[in-house]
Design an enzyme around this catalytic site. Structure first.
Site, PDB file in Angstrom:
ATOM      1  N   LYS A 212      22.834   4.632 -33.778  1.00  0.00           N
ATOM      2  CA  LYS A 212      24.211   4.144 -33.611  1.00  0.00           C
ATOM      3  C   LYS A 212      24.670   3.367 -34.829  1.00  0.00           C
ATOM      4  CE  LYS A 212      23.436   3.133 -28.726  1.00  0.00           C
ATOM      5  NZ  LYS A 212      22.511   2.125 -28.190  1.00  0.00           N
TER       6      LYS A 212
ATOM      7  N   LYS B  63      15.826   8.478 -37.986  1.00  0.00           N
ATOM      8  CA  LYS B  63      16.252   8.677 -36.598  1.00  0.00           C
ATOM      9  C   LYS B  63      17.787   8.677 -36.509  1.00  0.00           C
ATOM     10  CE  LYS B  63      16.124   5.048 -33.697  1.00  0.00           C
ATOM     11  NZ  LYS B  63      16.480   4.547 -32.388  1.00  0.00           N
TER      12      LYS B  63
ATOM     13  N   LYS C 159      14.643  -3.453 -37.864  1.00  0.00           N
ATOM     14  CA  LYS C 159      15.986  -4.003 -37.663  1.00  0.00           C
ATOM     15  C   LYS C 159      16.201  -5.302 -38.422  1.00  0.00           C
ATOM     16  CE  LYS C 159      17.463  -1.501 -33.708  1.00  0.00           C
ATOM     17  NZ  LYS C 159      18.136  -1.430 -32.438  1.00  0.00           N
TER      18      LYS C 159
HETATM   19  N1  AQP Z   1      17.433   9.392 -32.194  1.00  0.00           N
HETATM   20  C1  AQP Z   1      17.007   9.303 -30.940  1.00  0.00           C
HETATM   21  N2  AQP Z   1      16.350  10.347 -30.374  1.00  0.00           N
HETATM   22  C2  AQP Z   1      15.909  10.289 -29.081  1.00  0.00           C
HETATM   23  N3  AQP Z   1      16.099   9.197 -28.289  1.00  0.00           N
HETATM   24  C3  AQP Z   1      16.754   8.142 -28.819  1.00  0.00           C
HETATM   25  N4  AQP Z   1      17.114   6.942 -28.317  1.00  0.00           N
HETATM   26  C4  AQP Z   1      17.761   6.225 -29.255  1.00  0.00           C
HETATM   27  N5  AQP Z   1      17.857   6.932 -30.388  1.00  0.00           N
HETATM   28  C5  AQP Z   1      17.240   8.132 -30.153  1.00  0.00           C
HETATM   29  C6  AQP Z   1      16.821   6.536 -26.951  1.00  0.00           C
HETATM   30  O1  AQP Z   1      18.054   6.179 -26.344  1.00  0.00           O
HETATM   31  C7  AQP Z   1      17.803   5.152 -25.401  1.00  0.00           C
HETATM   32  C8  AQP Z   1      18.791   4.057 -25.580  1.00  0.00           C
HETATM   33  O2  AQP Z   1      18.628   3.478 -26.848  1.00  0.00           O
HETATM   34  P1  AQP Z   1      19.214   2.038 -27.095  1.00  0.00           P
HETATM   35  O3  AQP Z   1      20.658   2.108 -27.143  1.00  0.00           O
HETATM   36  O4  AQP Z   1      18.697   1.105 -26.107  1.00  0.00           O
HETATM   37  O5  AQP Z   1      18.577   1.534 -28.412  1.00  0.00           O
HETATM   38  P2  AQP Z   1      18.321   2.098 -29.828  1.00  0.00           P
HETATM   39  O6  AQP Z   1      17.016   2.840 -29.816  1.00  0.00           O
HETATM   40  O7  AQP Z   1      18.360   0.922 -30.697  1.00  0.00           O
HETATM   41  O8  AQP Z   1      19.508   3.063 -30.140  1.00  0.00           O
HETATM   42  P3  AQP Z   1      19.952   3.490 -31.574  1.00  0.00           P
HETATM   43  O9  AQP Z   1      20.947   4.520 -31.379  1.00  0.00           O
HETATM   44  O10 AQP Z   1      18.798   3.854 -32.417  1.00  0.00           O
HETATM   45  O11 AQP Z   1      20.648   2.202 -32.145  1.00  0.00           O
HETATM   46  P4  AQP Z   1      20.374   1.394 -33.470  1.00  0.00           P
HETATM   47  O12 AQP Z   1      21.251   2.006 -34.470  1.00  0.00           O
HETATM   48  O13 AQP Z   1      20.795   0.012 -33.094  1.00  0.00           O
HETATM   49  O14 AQP Z   1      18.943   1.497 -33.823  1.00  0.00           O
HETATM   50  C9  AQP Z   1      16.359   4.709 -25.574  1.00  0.00           C
HETATM   51  O15 AQP Z   1      15.574   5.295 -24.551  1.00  0.00           O
HETATM   52  C10 AQP Z   1      15.983   5.278 -26.906  1.00  0.00           C
HETATM   53  O16 AQP Z   1      14.607   5.593 -26.986  1.00  0.00           O
END
Ligand code: AQP
Length: 337
Positions: free
Chosen positions: A202, A199, A115
């Site tokens: 968001k 992955k 990040k």
């Molecule tokens: N691609 C994914 N596959 C399975 N599980 C996922 N999670 C996130 N992406 C995937 C799981 O969703 C939960 C909440 O995630 P979060 O919002 O706390 O944080 P994150 O992992 O940062 O989400 P994003 O979507 O990946 O955001 P960005 O773009 O900011 O990196 C967690 O249990 C996570 O494991």
């Protein structure tokens, strides 16, 4: 000492674009655990601001994630749904844990490296200590189980190390239980629809990379139709999936959405063209996701009701957290309890 029960805690950041990966990797698993555990599901707004969030959007995204929990089947009466910032003990315990965790441990966190990217000097300090706040979220309730996607495994391991070190440093054996991750199902790591090696996320600039929980049926079908593929027919065996990340991702999604083992789904589509998988995947994705999206819309159209659910959840979360925090203060040696 507060009695330790099997207690689940998990959180989702209100950073917009809640997607199918968040649902299959985390939120869907929240629902089943309600049968067997006391559950706290938290919208982690304090985590979200480790990267700047527009304040108006943060508030509406917080309601949206709470709505997603409820629309997916989380019961906010029998369990607890709240937003982190309403329970100030999260920040308080995080400070103590900042002083327990070691720099060397945080330096190994791959999520920070990803990040913060190349311009690490410009990342917020909050982004660096994010895993300590996550440990605080869990330990504040002496949670024993944490359902998360695969990407959070390293942070969970760190939370265990922090719990162990706190217990050792303050001569409090077993004060904090060592939390166990629950990483289950065939979609613990959903990949981008545009690039099977990344992955689903968001923050991906391409809207086509993800199916969001509020996508309309047409959007879901279009995104799946446009999903990246490779030139081969679908494989006959799981071994043949190696080196074919897009095929693995789409088959894994179909398995997760239809509640079937991946091996069954591989058998079902063996030798078929991607187009037939895409057509059926679009159908099941619409069937599973569109009703949740519609219910989320109904709930977010009434923000006062969501705010009341979050306030009630925060009251009940605080009632669990405060006695544990009081024990922490005492053990650390802070006067005033
Ligand atoms: N691609 C994914 N596959 C399975 N599980 C996922 N999670 C996130 N992406 C995937 C799981 O969703 C939960 C909440 O995630 P979060 O919002 O706390 O944080 P994150 O992992 O940062 O989400 P994003 O979507 O990946 O955001 P960005 O773009 O900011 O990196 C967690 O249990 C996570 O494991």
């Amino acid at each position: 000492m507060t009695q330790v029960k099997a207690r689940v805690l998990s959180g989702v950041q209100p950073t917009g674009n809640l997607h199918l990966g968040n649902y299959l990797g985390a939120i869907r698993n929240f629902v089943g655990l309600q049968q067997t555990h006391d559950c706290l599901y938290c919208v982690v707004d304090m985590h979200a601001i480790t990267v700047f969030q527009d304040p108006v959007e943060l508030a509406s995204n917080t309601r949206e994630v709470a709505a997603a929990f409820i629309a997916a089947g989380v019961d906010p009466k029998n369990h607890i749904v709240f937003n982190q910032a309403q329970v100030s003990q999260h920040a308080e315990l995080a400070w103590v844990l900042n002083c327990v965790a070691r720099m060397g441990w945080l330096n190994r966190m791959t999520q920070f490296k990803e990040k913060a990217g190349k311009d690490r000097e410009k990342a917020s300090v909050g982004l660096y200590v994010y895993p300590n706040l996550m440990a605080a979220d869990i330990l504040l309730y002496k949670a024993t189980h944490v359902p998360v996607g695969e990407d959070q495994k390293q942070h969970l391991e760190l939370a265990r190390d922090i719990a162990q070190k706190f217990n050792n440093d303050f001569n409090a054996p077993a004060f904090f239980p060592l939390p166990e991750p629950i990483i289950q199902g065939p979609a613990t790591r959903v990949m981008s629809l545009r690039d099977g090696s990344k992955k689903m996320s968001k923050s991906d600039p391409s809207d086509l990379s993800r199916i969001t929980m509020t996508d309309q049926a047409d959007d879901i079908a279009r995104k799946i139709r446009k999903a990246k593929t490779d030139p081969e027919a679908l494989p006959e065996t799981a071994d043949d999936l190696s080196g074919r990340p897009e095929a693995a991702n789409l088959l894994g999604l179909f398995a997760a959405l239809t509640d079937q083992p991946l091996s069954t789904v591989i058998g079902q589509f063996a030798g078929a063209p991607f187009s037939s998988l895409k057509e059926q995947l679009a159908e099941v994705a619409i069937e599973k996701i569109a009703p949740i999206g519609a219910e989320m819309k109904r709930l977010t159209d009434d923000p006062a009701t969501i705010d009341a659910i979050l306030a009630d959840g925060a009251d009940r979360a605080r009632a669990i957290a405060e006695p544990i925090m009081a024990e922490v203060r005492k053990r650390v040696g802070f006067l005033g309890n």
